[in-house]
Motif scaffolding. Sequence first.
Motif, mmCIF file in Angstrom:
data_model
loop_
_atom_site.group_PDB
_atom_site.id
_atom_site.type_symbol
_atom_site.label_atom_id
_atom_site.label_comp_id
_atom_site.label_asym_id
_atom_site.label_seq_id
_atom_site.Cartn_x
_atom_site.Cartn_y
_atom_site.Cartn_z
ATOM 1 N N SER A 15 52.581 36.817 56.939
ATOM 2 C CA SER A 15 52.850 37.512 55.692
ATOM 3 C C SER A 15 51.962 36.952 54.583
ATOM 4 O O SER A 15 51.624 35.772 54.567
ATOM 5 N N VAL A 16 51.582 37.828 53.663
ATOM 6 C CA VAL A 16 50.714 37.436 52.562
ATOM 7 C C VAL A 16 51.589 37.025 51.389
ATOM 8 O O VAL A 16 52.446 37.780 50.951
ATOM 9 N N ARG A 17 51.373 35.833 50.889
ATOM 10 C CA ARG A 17 52.141 35.350 49.742
ATOM 11 C C ARG A 17 51.495 35.881 48.468
ATOM 12 O O ARG A 17 50.273 35.893 48.351
ATOM 13 N N PRO A 18 52.300 36.326 47.513
ATOM 14 C CA PRO A 18 51.723 36.824 46.255
ATOM 15 C C PRO A 18 51.072 35.693 45.468
ATOM 16 O O PRO A 18 51.579 34.573 45.431
ATOM 17 N N ASP A 19 49.922 36.025 44.847
ATOM 18 C CA ASP A 19 49.270 35.030 44.004
ATOM 19 C C ASP A 19 49.819 35.152 42.582
ATOM 20 O O ASP A 19 50.761 35.893 42.321
ATOM 21 N N GLY A 20 49.240 34.415 41.649
ATOM 22 C CA GLY A 20 49.741 34.387 40.275
ATOM 23 C C GLY A 20 49.659 35.730 39.580
ATOM 24 O O GLY A 20 50.555 36.111 38.831
ATOM 25 N N HIS A 21 48.587 36.496 39.843
ATOM 26 C CA HIS A 21 48.418 37.790 39.182
ATOM 27 C C HIS A 21 49.484 38.791 39.637
ATOM 28 O O HIS A 21 50.039 39.523 38.828
ATOM 29 N N ARG A 22 49.762 38.820 40.922
ATOM 30 C CA ARG A 22 50.786 39.742 41.431
ATOM 31 C C ARG A 22 52.171 39.351 40.932
ATOM 32 O O ARG A 22 52.995 40.206 40.630
ATOM 33 N N THR A 23 52.417 38.061 40.832
ATOM 34 C CA THR A 23 53.708 37.591 40.345
ATOM 35 C C THR A 23 53.921 38.012 38.896
ATOM 36 O O THR A 23 55.015 38.448 38.522
ATOM 37 N N VAL A 24 52.878 37.901 38.080
ATOM 38 C CA VAL A 24 52.980 38.306 36.676
ATOM 39 C C VAL A 24 53.268 39.797 36.578
ATOM 40 O O VAL A 24 54.102 40.228 35.772
ATOM 41 N N VAL A 26 54.802 41.713 38.740
ATOM 42 C CA VAL A 26 56.187 41.967 39.152
ATOM 43 C C VAL A 26 57.149 41.587 38.031
ATOM 44 O O VAL A 26 58.093 42.324 37.721
ATOM 45 N N ILE A 27 56.911 40.452 37.387
ATOM 46 C CA ILE A 27 57.794 40.011 36.305
ATOM 47 C C ILE A 27 57.732 40.978 35.129
ATOM 48 O O ILE A 27 58.763 41.344 34.553
ATOM 49 N N VAL A 28 56.529 41.432 34.765
ATOM 50 C CA VAL A 28 56.382 42.383 33.650
ATOM 51 C C VAL A 28 57.108 43.684 33.963
ATOM 52 O O VAL A 28 57.806 44.240 33.114
ATOM 53 N N VAL A 29 56.977 44.177 35.177
ATOM 54 C CA VAL A 29 57.646 45.427 35.554
ATOM 55 C C VAL A 29 59.161 45.262 35.500
ATOM 56 O O VAL A 29 59.872 46.142 35.000
ATOM 57 N N LEU A 30 59.670 44.136 35.989
ATOM 58 C CA LEU A 30 61.119 43.912 35.956
ATOM 59 C C LEU A 30 61.645 43.796 34.528
ATOM 60 O O LEU A 30 62.690 44.363 34.197
#
Length: 71
Positions: A15-24, A26-30
Motif C-alpha cells: 500500500s502507498v502511504r500518503p505524503d505530506g501534500h496528500r495529507t494536507v 485531506v485535512i483541508v477537505v475535511l
Amino acid sequence: MHSHRRPACGAPKPSVRPDGHRTVIVIVVLVLGAALALTGMPVIVVAEVLATCGLVGAHLARRAPAAPQGL
C-alpha cells in the motif's frame, strides 16, 4: 464454483502511504466539509460542492505548466 482467491504467482502490491501534500489536502477537505455542514447545508449539497471543487482543481492542475525548479 468460482474461487475468490488471488493467483499464487503474483505478489500483492504494498500500500502507498500518503505524503505530506496528500495529507494536507485531506485535512483541508475535511475541515471545509465540516464548516459547510455546520452552516446548516444539507449533506448532499456539501458533497456536491466538495466533488465539484475537486473536479475543477484536478482539471486546473492538469492544465497548469510545471513550475521551474528554482521556485
